[in-house]
Design an enzyme around this catalytic site. Structure first.
Site, PDB file in Angstrom:
ATOM      1  N   ARG A  50       0.817  -1.222   0.000  1.00 52.86           N
ATOM      2  CA  ARG A  50       0.000   0.000   0.000  1.00 52.86           C
ATOM      3  C   ARG A  50       0.845   1.264   0.000  1.00 52.86           C
ATOM      4  NH1 ARG A  50      -5.347  -0.894   3.600  1.00 52.86           N
ATOM      5  NH2 ARG A  50      -6.179  -2.612   2.390  1.00 52.86           N
ATOM      6  N   ASP A 157     -21.990   3.552   5.127  1.00 53.54           N
ATOM      7  CA  ASP A 157     -20.628   3.891   4.719  1.00 53.54           C
ATOM      8  C   ASP A 157     -20.723   4.592   3.368  1.00 53.54           C
ATOM      9  OD1 ASP A 157     -17.683   2.712   5.776  1.00 53.54           O
ATOM     10  OD2 ASP A 157     -17.698   3.434   3.705  1.00 53.54           O
TER      11      ASP A 157
HETATM   12  C1  SAM Z   1     -11.160   2.686   9.094  1.00 50.34           C
HETATM   13  S1  SAM Z   1     -12.826   2.389   8.622  1.00 50.34           S
HETATM   14  C2  SAM Z   1     -13.613   2.371  10.221  1.00 50.34           C
HETATM   15  C3  SAM Z   1     -14.548   1.216  10.347  1.00 50.34           C
HETATM   16  C4  SAM Z   1     -15.189   1.052  11.716  1.00 50.34           C
HETATM   17  N1  SAM Z   1     -15.977   2.223  12.080  1.00 50.34           N
HETATM   18  C5  SAM Z   1     -14.160   0.763  12.772  1.00 50.34           C
HETATM   19  O1  SAM Z   1     -13.865   1.632  13.596  1.00 50.34           O
HETATM   20  O2  SAM Z   1     -13.614  -0.345  12.788  1.00 50.34           O
HETATM   21  C6  SAM Z   1     -13.282   3.988   8.005  1.00 50.34           C
HETATM   22  C7  SAM Z   1     -14.476   3.934   7.113  1.00 50.34           C
HETATM   23  O3  SAM Z   1     -14.934   5.263   6.932  1.00 50.34           O
HETATM   24  C8  SAM Z   1     -15.488   5.338   5.641  1.00 50.34           C
HETATM   25  N2  SAM Z   1     -15.588   6.742   5.257  1.00 50.34           N
HETATM   26  C9  SAM Z   1     -14.582   7.586   4.932  1.00 50.34           C
HETATM   27  N3  SAM Z   1     -15.071   8.783   4.629  1.00 50.34           N
HETATM   28  C10 SAM Z   1     -16.424   8.714   4.763  1.00 50.34           C
HETATM   29  C11 SAM Z   1     -17.493   9.632   4.579  1.00 50.34           C
HETATM   30  N4  SAM Z   1     -17.274  10.877   4.185  1.00 50.34           N
HETATM   31  N5  SAM Z   1     -18.765   9.190   4.814  1.00 50.34           N
HETATM   32  C12 SAM Z   1     -18.996   7.934   5.197  1.00 50.34           C
HETATM   33  N6  SAM Z   1     -18.024   7.020   5.394  1.00 50.34           N
HETATM   34  C13 SAM Z   1     -16.754   7.412   5.169  1.00 50.34           C
HETATM   35  C14 SAM Z   1     -14.541   4.529   4.776  1.00 50.34           C
HETATM   36  O4  SAM Z   1     -15.135   4.108   3.579  1.00 50.34           O
HETATM   37  C15 SAM Z   1     -14.195   3.374   5.727  1.00 50.34           C
HETATM   38  O5  SAM Z   1     -14.999   2.252   5.471  1.00 50.34           O
END
Ligand code: SAM
Length: 286
Positions: A50, A157
């Protein structure tokens, strides 16, 4: 010439950039500090793959230079987090939130004859679904007579790919191996996929959840009130003004006493006065 830090000679020859133990250790520490994610040794190649894209994008020739840039350039920290963590999640990640939900919300209400039997929970950046399924499993464990309750989990999401995977509820061995085997036994069934053994979430858990695509930058279409919002490990990517706007909109969906959980490196400090910190990244709507 072999590349330092890799024990596999074939890999050493194939690699475009030197990636030593010191590089991996430093980056692993930084990932832990920024995201709370514990990168195991098995994630070494994933980290290399990555971040190599970031090196190419920045026209760099070594991970040493990249580490230097990470120290100097706050913007690159965001790209670094995105490259590593974008959709990374796990079952019962930051488990203290699920314990809090169980003890302070579910069991408290269950033990109070006058406690409300209606509960609305929102996993607002649900990624591949581990978070909302962990919420739903916690609900099942705490409340045996669910039919007498009205409980719904909304899981959203921005990314439609992860959302499709979340909805499918099918996880490889690597995704479930850290979970309590009793939970695996109770809430999943084993299937055989082309890629090998996998675990399918049972419908009793899945049926509590509604999945929807939603960008947190946009207006929030739900009416509320929401008893609990999980907004974890996503606002780390947003600037402070964006966070202020988002939490102001979330606060409108909650009543005094309702809860908001943030990720371990996130905070409402100088972001919102609508919530009071009452535990480790646990906030109560005031
Ligand atoms: C690191 S994951 C966190 C997943 C989970 N909440 C956790 O803490 O394990 C971050 C997620 O935020 C989503 N994300 C990023 N920007 C976003 C936005 N503007 N609106 C909704 N989701 C978003 C990404 O697609 C990703 O799936």
């Amino acid at each position: 010439m072999p590349i330092a830090g890799s024990s596999d000679p074939t890999l050493q020859r194939m690699r475009e950039f030197a990636f030593g133990d010191d590089d991996f250790e430093a980056l692993r520490r930084l990932v832990k500090q920024l995201t709370g994610i514990n990168l195991t040794d098995q994630k070494r190649e994933l980290v290399y793959g990555r971040l190599s894209r970031r090196l190419r994008a920045l026209n760099l020739t070594s991970f040493k230079d990249y580490r230097q840039i990470l120290q100097e350039d706050g913007d690159e920290l965001v790209n670094f987090c995105n490259a590593i963590t974008t959709n990374l999640t796990s079952f019962f990640r930051e488990n203290h939130h699920f314990e809090y939900l169980r003890e302070q919300v579910l069991l408290k209400r269950a033990n109070d004859p006058a406690g409300a039997r209606r509960l609305r929970l929102w996993s607002s950046a649900c990624s591949t679904g581990e978070e909302p399924y962990s919420i739903a499993m916690t609900v099942h464990e705490a409340i045996p007579d669910l039919r007498r309750w009205d409980i719904r989990v909304l899981a959203t999401d921005l990314d439609s790919d992860v959302l499709n995977r979340a909805q499918r509820g099918l996880y490889g061995m690597d995704r479930v191996q850290g979970m309590d085997p009793r939970r695996l036994e109770r809430f999943f069934h084993r299937t055989e996929e082309k890629s090998g053994a996998a675990y399918q979430v049972d419908s009793e858990v899945a049926s509590l959840i509604t999945f929807r695509q939603l960008n947190l930058m946009h207006e929030l279409p739900m009416k509320g009130p929401l008893d609990v919002i999980f907004c974890r490990n996503v606002v780390i990517y947003f600037d402070k003004d964006t966070q202020r706007e988002l939490f102001a909109r979330m606060a409108k969906l909650q009543r005094p006493g309702d809860l908001l959980f943030l990720g371990h490196s996130e905070s409402l400090f100088k972001v919102s006065n609508d919530y009071a910190l009452i535990g480790k990244t646990v906030y109560r709507r005031v």
